[in-house]
Scaffold this active site. Sequence first.
Site, PDB file in Angstrom:
ATOM      1  N   TYR A  56      37.683  91.640  71.026  1.00  0.00           N
ATOM      2  CA  TYR A  56      37.633  90.725  72.169  1.00  0.00           C
ATOM      3  C   TYR A  56      36.775  91.398  73.239  1.00  0.00           C
ATOM      4  CZ  TYR A  56      41.639  88.138  70.231  1.00  0.00           C
ATOM      5  OH  TYR A  56      42.470  87.379  69.438  1.00  0.00           O
ATOM      6  N   TYR A  67      51.164  89.239  71.302  1.00  0.00           N
ATOM      7  CA  TYR A  67      50.093  88.947  70.335  1.00  0.00           C
ATOM      8  C   TYR A  67      50.653  88.800  68.912  1.00  0.00           C
ATOM      9  CZ  TYR A  67      45.383  88.902  68.364  1.00  0.00           C
ATOM     10  OH  TYR A  67      44.238  88.522  67.716  1.00  0.00           O
TER      11      TYR A  67
HETATM   12  C1  DHB Z   1      40.180  83.552  65.909  1.00  0.00           C
HETATM   13  C2  DHB Z   1      40.327  82.650  66.932  1.00  0.00           C
HETATM   14  C3  DHB Z   1      40.981  83.028  68.077  1.00  0.00           C
HETATM   15  O1  DHB Z   1      41.147  82.148  69.071  1.00  0.00           O
HETATM   16  C4  DHB Z   1      41.477  84.300  68.231  1.00  0.00           C
HETATM   17  O2  DHB Z   1      42.081  84.673  69.382  1.00  0.00           O
HETATM   18  C5  DHB Z   1      41.335  85.205  67.191  1.00  0.00           C
HETATM   19  C6  DHB Z   1      40.683  84.820  66.030  1.00  0.00           C
HETATM   20  C7  DHB Z   1      39.468  83.139  64.674  1.00  0.00           C
HETATM   21  O3  DHB Z   1      39.036  81.981  64.594  1.00  0.00           O
HETATM   22  O4  DHB Z   1      39.315  83.975  63.792  1.00  0.00           O
END
Ligand code: DHB
Length: 392
Positions: free
Chosen positions: A201, A387
């Site tokens: 991220y 998470y």
């Molecule tokens: C993906 C999408 C998300 O919103 C996230 O937080 C993590 C992974 C994905 O599409 O892989």
Amino acid sequence: MKTQVAIIGSGPAGLLLGQLLHLSGIDAVIIEQKNRDYILQRIRAGVLEQGTVSILDRARVSERLHREGLVHTGFDVCFAGQRQRLDLEKYADGKTVVVYGQTEITRDMMDAREASGAITVYDAENVAIHDFESDHPRVTYTKDGKDFQLTCDFIAGCDGFHGVSRKSVPTSAIKTFEKIYPFGWIGVLSETKPVSDELIYANHESGFALCSMRSPTRSRCYVQCALTDTIEDWPEEKFWKALKQKLDPETAADLETGPAIEKSIAPLRSFVTEPMRFGSLFLAGDAAHIVPPAGAKGMNLAASDIHYLSNALIEHYTSGKKDKVSLDQYSHKALARVWKTERFSWWMTSLLHTLPENGELGTKLQRAELEYVFQSDAAQAMWAENYVGLPL
Ligand code: DHB
Ligand code: FAD
């Protein structure tokens, strides 16, 4: 046609409910407005909480997930030109997440449903729900130019944000809470090796980015974009350049780029409906709430709603009780978890995106909060336990 539970929508929520009811000997028919191929072309969520995996285990649709899913014990956050790792296993009591696409789960559940012989009506038009304030609700629809009626005991509205179920409730009986964020995500699926074994991220003054994956050879990446942007505004070259800009130099240099297999833009929204039950109608998943995607919670929240709803329906049909206590508690139980998950998704969104209205002060505050998080065991524990998913 007659059934016990009419399910509107064949997304993750509807399919999971259908499967759990089927395993308990409860009859359910799914009415879906699109066809199987259309649904399987939608590229959506990718991260499964451990609790979601347990529900899929209970639904006996997790064999391929355990074989092909990628277990992740942490993720990285890229800010101020460097990468920091959040160790989920360490900070969330040994819990982890699994990266396995929503498309694949949907396929597995559709296959299980077909094998069970349970009925799904695809390509249903003019779907409408009736009399859900009574004990004799009905669903009507048109298929191949002919009109049909399905009578049932209960209706499960699993038809997503744009579905007909929530919209059928009189406005005086429903309260909605909504925030529309002033940006969206452009997502690209590509046949390229993920830049890292774990998700990254990224917070950057030019906006948010995310490097995710679907397999060891397939990447799914996102970049913050303007709400008014269209796919045409984002040729691949521009996308990869914007993504690299948001990563630290080493990661940017390692990033493998390539043509997009799929490209889509998603708006970001926080939305909750209260209550989630109206007489014989129960809303679940995106029909009742939307989270901004940063926390990877949309599909997981649909699964936890179905956990509560399937347990209540199974108890109602198998205990012989007529007082519907569990069904009465569904909305309250589901909403308690929904609001905590909304809070977390809003927090992650606010922490990582560039919010135009917050200006330079906002950027400095985000940076300070990110530095604080990675110096504080308590803050990392808060991030990690949310998470991996709060308890059901
Ligand atoms: C993906 C999408 C998300 O919103 C996230 O937080 C993590 C992974 C994905 O599409 O892989
Ligand atoms: P849906 O998956 O929306 O399924 C609803 C079903 O109902 C659909 O098949 C639809 O065709 C059907 N339907 C609609 N109206 C009717 C009707 N009138 N009659 C009959 N059937 C109807 N979450 C994440 O965690 N990460 C992501 O990256 C992510 N990306 C997303 C991208 C997009 C474009 C969207 C829309 C969502 C994304 N989400 C993401 C959210 C996640 O995909 C959803 O939370 C999840 O799909 C919810 O499942 P559901 O079954 O409740 O709804």
